[in-house]
Design an enzyme around this catalytic site. Structure first.
Site, PDB file in Angstrom:
ATOM      1  CD  GLN A  68      -2.496   1.873   0.672  1.00  0.00           C
ATOM      2  OE1 GLN A  68      -2.136   2.669  -0.178  1.00  0.00           O
ATOM      3  NE2 GLN A  68      -3.730   1.431   0.773  1.00  0.00           N
ATOM      4  NE  ARG A  79      -4.070   7.557   1.943  1.00  0.00           N
ATOM      5  CZ  ARG A  79      -5.384   7.746   1.809  1.00  0.00           C
ATOM      6  NH1 ARG A  79      -6.221   7.087   2.579  1.00  0.00           N
ATOM      7  NH2 ARG A  79      -5.843   8.565   0.901  1.00  0.00           N
ATOM      8  CB  SER A 115     -19.416   8.818   7.960  1.00  0.00           C
ATOM      9  OG  SER A 115     -20.221   8.529   6.835  1.00  0.00           O
ATOM     10  CD  GLN A 133     -16.300   3.409  -3.284  1.00  0.00           C
ATOM     11  OE1 GLN A 133     -16.337   4.560  -2.879  1.00  0.00           O
ATOM     12  NE2 GLN A 133     -15.522   3.024  -4.276  1.00  0.00           N
ATOM     13  CD  GLU A 173      -4.238   0.267   4.783  1.00  0.00           C
ATOM     14  OE1 GLU A 173      -3.570   0.226   5.835  1.00  0.00           O
ATOM     15  OE2 GLU A 173      -3.741   0.103   3.649  1.00  0.00           O
ATOM     16  NE  ARG A 174      -9.203   8.248   4.706  1.00  0.00           N
ATOM     17  CZ  ARG A 174     -10.449   8.667   4.629  1.00  0.00           C
ATOM     18  NH1 ARG A 174     -11.230   8.276   3.635  1.00  0.00           N
ATOM     19  NH2 ARG A 174     -10.948   9.484   5.523  1.00  0.00           N
ATOM     20  NE  ARG A 175     -13.764   2.800   1.011  1.00  0.00           N
ATOM     21  CZ  ARG A 175     -13.658   2.195  -0.159  1.00  0.00           C
ATOM     22  NH1 ARG A 175     -14.563   1.330  -0.534  1.00  0.00           N
ATOM     23  NH2 ARG A 175     -12.643   2.453  -0.951  1.00  0.00           N
ATOM     24  CD  GLU A 217     -21.037 -11.513 -17.047  1.00  0.00           C
ATOM     25  OE1 GLU A 217     -21.200 -11.949 -15.888  1.00  0.00           O
ATOM     26  OE2 GLU A 217     -20.514 -12.173 -17.952  1.00  0.00           O
ATOM     27  CG  ASN A 218     -22.680  -5.876 -10.505  1.00  0.00           C
ATOM     28  OD1 ASN A 218     -23.550  -6.622 -10.102  1.00  0.00           O
ATOM     29  ND2 ASN A 218     -22.240  -4.865  -9.811  1.00  0.00           N
TER      30      ASN A 218
END
Length: 300
Positions: free
Chosen positions: A54, A56, A70, A78, A96-98, A129-130
């Site tokens: 990573q 960051r 939040s 997301q 990674e923040r989430r 497809e999604n």
């Protein structure tokens, strides 16, 4: 709310499938792989490791705390993206923040997209497809488009060819991701529509977006009423001399201004005289945004 419950149950079902040793999925060719790739799965946070590569390394504690707040109130909007390593073991690809914020608030699971090995082509197929599914809400579609840009490095032009949608349509979906998370959640839950979101995204200040969003929900405003409210908002915040000059612009300039704003996802201003002389102003706030706009202009 029944729709959200159904999706959550589906995520849990897929999670149980992945914990079954007899159904250990290692490649896109394995049985049940099609049920996982391109879908949202609820994964145990303890089964996910951070990516050692990573780029960051520093995370702002205050920003992370705000994100945690939040998530506590709204949940993870997301999903993160992970890569399957071994049986019930995953590695973060993005988010990674989430991931860290979810741990801060004590969540046990997190919604995630799973990538099987490094098969980019299969991931692209799954995402396309999604997008074609009929039961997706506008924010889910926008997130899928964004993932195609971030993870497959597709341009909007190439994406238009792959999914069979006009580039302007794709741009309209992507612009919804500029809305405050509270409004994105409102669209997902059916309190407002994509039409309301397209109008609200023209307001840059998030607090003003939310104020008008609350009016939409509280007064049951239609899309047209919302568009008029956004127009009134801009007229109120625009200096009188600018409004007067803008009012004199001929029809072709007003029409072009709307088309350019939609095409470039930027608040374009077109000023012109009846003789056809004038100027086009395209604001940008970062070098990245400038390069994005320049690319769209050059590519046509």
């Amino acid at each position: 709310m029944a729709k959200a419950t159904k999706k959550q149950a589906l995520g849990r079902g897929l999670s149980a499938l992945l914990k079954d040793p007899e159904n250990d999925i290692q490649s896109v060719a394995d049985k049940n792989a099609d049920k996982v790739v391109g879908n949202i799965v609820e994964l145990d946070l303890e089964a996910i490791e951070v990516n050692p590569f990573q780029p960051r390394s520093n995370f702002n504690d205050e920003a992370l705390s705000e994100l945690a707040t939040s998530i506590r109130e709204l949940g993870v909007i997301q999903p993160i993206t992970v890569r399957k390593m071994n049986f019930n073991q995953y590695q973060l690809v993005s988010g990674e923040r989430r991931f860290r914020a979810s741990k801060l608030v004590g969540l046990k699971t997190i919604p995630a997209y799973i990538r099987i090995a490094n098969d980019q082509e299969s991931l692209e197929m799954a995402l396309v497809e999604n997008i074609q599914r009929q039961d997706l809400d506008p924010i889910e579609i926008a997130l899928s488009y964004q993932r195609l840009i971030d993870e497959i490095q597709l341009t909007q032009e190439k994406m238009s060819d792959r999914v069979g949608k006009k580039r302007s349509t794709i741009t309209n979906y992507l612009r919804l991701l500029r809305l405050d998370p509270i409004i994105q959640t409102g669209i997902r839950d059916g309190f407002t529509t994509m039409g309301h979101g397209r109008a609200l995204v023209n307001i840059e200040k998030k607090e003003d977006q939310i104020a008008l969003y609350e009016r939409i929900v509280g007064e049951n405003l239609s899309v047209r009423e919302t568009e008029r409210a956004v127009k009134a908002y801009h007229e109120k915040s625009t200096p009188t001399n600018t409004s007067k000059s803008k009012a004199k612009s001929p029809a072709f300039a007003t029409s072009a201004e709307n088309e350019l704003t939609e095409h470039l996802s930027a608040k374009v201003a077109v000023q012109a005289t009846e003789k056809g002389k004038g100027k086009i102003t395209i604001p940008f706030s970062t070098e990245e945004e400038f390069n994005r706009i320049k690319k769209l202009i050059i590519s046509g």
